[in-house]
Enzyme design. Structure first.
Site, PDB file in Angstrom:
ATOM      1  N   LYS A  64      38.316  49.412  40.487  1.00  0.00           N
ATOM      2  CA  LYS A  64      39.737  49.402  40.131  1.00  0.00           C
ATOM      3  C   LYS A  64      39.814  49.431  38.607  1.00  0.00           C
ATOM      4  O   LYS A  64      38.998  48.774  37.937  1.00  0.00           O
ATOM      5  CB  LYS A  64      40.346  48.122  40.707  1.00  0.00           C
ATOM      6  CG  LYS A  64      41.851  47.957  40.559  1.00  0.00           C
ATOM      7  CD  LYS A  64      42.276  46.624  41.213  1.00  0.00           C
ATOM      8  CE  LYS A  64      43.773  46.401  41.174  1.00  0.00           C
ATOM      9  NZ  LYS A  64      44.154  45.137  41.853  1.00  0.00           N
ATOM     10  N   SER A 139      47.952  45.926  44.997  1.00  0.00           N
ATOM     11  CA  SER A 139      47.861  46.793  43.839  1.00  0.00           C
ATOM     12  C   SER A 139      46.577  47.636  43.790  1.00  0.00           C
ATOM     13  O   SER A 139      46.508  48.618  43.050  1.00  0.00           O
ATOM     14  CB  SER A 139      47.940  45.970  42.556  1.00  0.00           C
ATOM     15  OG  SER A 139      46.845  45.087  42.461  1.00  0.00           O
ATOM     16  N   SER A 163      46.393  41.934  46.956  1.00  0.00           N
ATOM     17  CA  SER A 163      46.131  43.255  46.378  1.00  0.00           C
ATOM     18  C   SER A 163      44.882  43.951  46.886  1.00  0.00           C
ATOM     19  O   SER A 163      44.699  45.138  46.618  1.00  0.00           O
ATOM     20  CB  SER A 163      46.059  43.155  44.853  1.00  0.00           C
ATOM     21  OG  SER A 163      47.357  43.091  44.317  1.00  0.00           O
TER      22      SER A 163
END
Lengths: 460, 96
Positions: A64, A139, A163
């Site tokens: 990420k 996210s 997330s």
């Protein structure tokens, strides 16, 4: 069913080339913000020449883009860090690289990990792996999608309130949010320090066990890390499992409840006892979360001031303007919402009513979990009330967006391990995940339970 | 139940070092108002005598030896991250 194993005995250069080619073929999903091709190929050549080895020898992965990693900027999907070239790597990345893994790219996210759909990325949303008109979840949406599309066998994410779990559920992959303190956060862009955790996405439980056992452990650079306790284990037979009634209400879509009940039936068929349990504080957890987390966000994001690194506004005339305009230009609206809510709940006159009250309510929630875990080995419920929603469906209404987190934030506030396990699809073909929540430090037991029930993988 | 006024938004923006455009401030006023109304539900909870939970590590103080660790970083590498630098010093705009 390990997918990582398929990569271990192949040429690392070929592994990397194939992963990058597949990433390029799937650009329309917008799952990746950058490829670290040059560095990845250099490392792959070293692996093939026997200079680097280990348990992940030549295995490509994605991080990420809020993990500091070499080879491409670390943007946190924000204009603020658009050109930020990290001078160091996250401990989690270093540990994986030390075992021969090769980072090939950096995945899209909601800017600064604020969001549940990846629509808050300053660089545009990621599309769902099963339906490009729907959100990836967030996210860590990009990390979930690259795993679901089989671009890489695993990807890293961060989970502050859901997330990792929510996008895992939306894309039919495994996602683990470990116990708070399991994996070092050093070198990961901070969001809310009391609930930020690092975990991974995989297509099966065995791969998650391997990746977590490499990343876990105490790091002197993150004083909240726990001594390493993560060790893959055999499943405990005849477990007592609590089905959280508060997670199976009318507000949860019927097909999501159906998939959850089917998973419960499988648990029973495997010899476990599943009983309905109550978690009355669950209904307050989202309000607690949206006080505690913005408070911590407002503090953690104060560092972005346009002076030492990150975006700086041009032609400023006062110090207030330097800070104010740099931050206004560098943050997306959701970042500003959270910073300002944080400023509100921490300001004099409101501190006791909101922040302190929320931290007391958090105690009540933790106590309810502790009480349940005196009788039960694990808890089960859905991950999210719905499968992936349409792009744009919730962007105008922040509360509606936050409600997707309603069943993931409780474990975050209590620091408990929780995993999202693929549990089939809706009639429209959208994946649904169930959530298993365990006692603190029972991460490996949860994965063992999921592994023992592993069914046919959700196929794209 | 409106709790957040336009003045409140400007005050919060100032506390947060954010210089907002008027349009964005108007939108944020509505959003913040909705969020505050939502989180206000905690007021119905009786928390008399309950201690707050600020962290969930079970860890107490974590000590380390008081020795310098540069974390493998040089000052130069850090100055390089700044938007503007001169001779290994961060350069900022003149604001006085």
């Amino acid at each position: 069913m390990s997918k990582i194993a398929d990569y271990l005995n192949q040429s690392a250069v070929e592994n990397v080339k194939q992963a990058i080619a597949k990433a390029r073929q799937n650009e329309s999903y917008h799952a990746l913000l950058s490829l670290t091709e040059t560095r990845a190929l250099e490392r792959a050549a070293k692996v093939d020449n026997g200079l680097i080895g280990g348990r992940l020898k030549g295995v490509p992965f994605v991080v990420k883009d809020n993990f500091l990693a070499f080879g491409a900027p670390t943007t946190a999907a924000s204009k603020m860090l658009e050109n930020f070239n990290a001078p160091l790597q996250a401990t989690a990345v270093e540990k994986l690289e030390a075992e021969g893994a090769i980072c090939i790219g950096k995945a899209n996210l909601d800017a600064f990990a604020h969001g549940g759909s990846t629509e808050n990325s300053a660089f545009g949303p990621t599309k769902n792996a099963f339906d490009q008109t729907r959100v990836a979840g967030g996210s860590s949406g990009g990390s979930a999608v690259v795993t679901a599309l089989d671009i890489v066998p695993f990807a890293l994410g961060s989970d502050t309130g859901g997330s990792i779990r929510e996008p895992a559920s939306f894309n039919g992959v495994y996602g683990i949010k470990p116990s708070y303190g399991t994996v070092s956060r050093y070198g990961v862009v901070a969001m809310a320090s009391s609930t930020d955790t690092i975990g991974c996405f995989t297509t099966n439980a065995a791969d998650a066990e391997l990746v977590m056992s490499i990343m876990s452990g105490r790091d002197p650079k993150d004083m909240t890390t726990l001594p390493d306790f993560f060790a893959p284990t055999a499943v405990k037979p005849s477990q007592r499992i609590g089905l959280v009634k508060d997670f199976m209400s009318e507000g949860v879509e019927p097909e999501v409840r159906d998939r959850t009940n089917e998973y419960v039936a499988k648990l029973r068929a495997a010899g476990h006892t599943v009983e309905e349990v109550e978690l009355p504080m669950a209904k307050y957890a989202l309000a607690v979360y949206y006080i505690v987390v913005p408070a911590e966000v407002s503090s953690n994001l104060a560092r972005y001031d346009g002076v030492r690194y990150g975006h700086r506004a041009e032609a400023v005339k006062t110090l207030a303007e330097l800070y104010g305009r740099s931050r206004d230009e560098g943050f997306v609206t959701e970042n500003k919402r959270r910073i300002m809510i944080g400023s509100y709940v921490l300001s004099s006159g409101f501190f006791d009513a909101y922040y302190l009250q929320a931290q007391k309510a958090r105690t009540l929630l933790v106590n309810e979990f502790d009480q349940l875990f005196t009788d039960y080995d694990a808890l089960i419920g859905p991950v999210a009330p719905m499968p992936a929603f349409a792009l744009g469906a919730n962007t105008a209404d922040p509360i509606k967006m936050y409600l997707a987190d309603i069943m993931t934030v409780p474990a975050s506030l209590a620091g408990l391990p929780a995993i999202s396990v693929p549990a089939g699809k809706t009639s429209a073909g959208l994946p649904v995940g169930v959530q298993l929540i365990g006692k603190r430090r029972a991460d490996a037991q949860l994965l063992a339970l999921a592994k023992s029930l592993e069914c046919d993988e959700v196929k794209n | 139940m409106t709790q957040i006024s336009r003045d409140d938004v400007q005050h919060l923006a100032q506390l947060s070092s954010l210089q907002l455009s008027d349009d964005e401030a108007d939108g944020l006023r509505v959003d913040l108002d909705n969020i505050v109304n939502y989180i206000h539900q905690l007021s119905e909870l009786d928390t008399t005598g309950v201690e707050p939970t600020y962290q969930v590590t079970d860890l107490q103080n974590v000590w380390r030896d008081d020795v310098v660790d540069d974390y493998g970083l040089t000052g130069q590498a850090l100055v390089k991250l700044a938007p503007d630098a001169v001779e290994n010093q961060i350069k900022v705009p003149k604001v006085l």
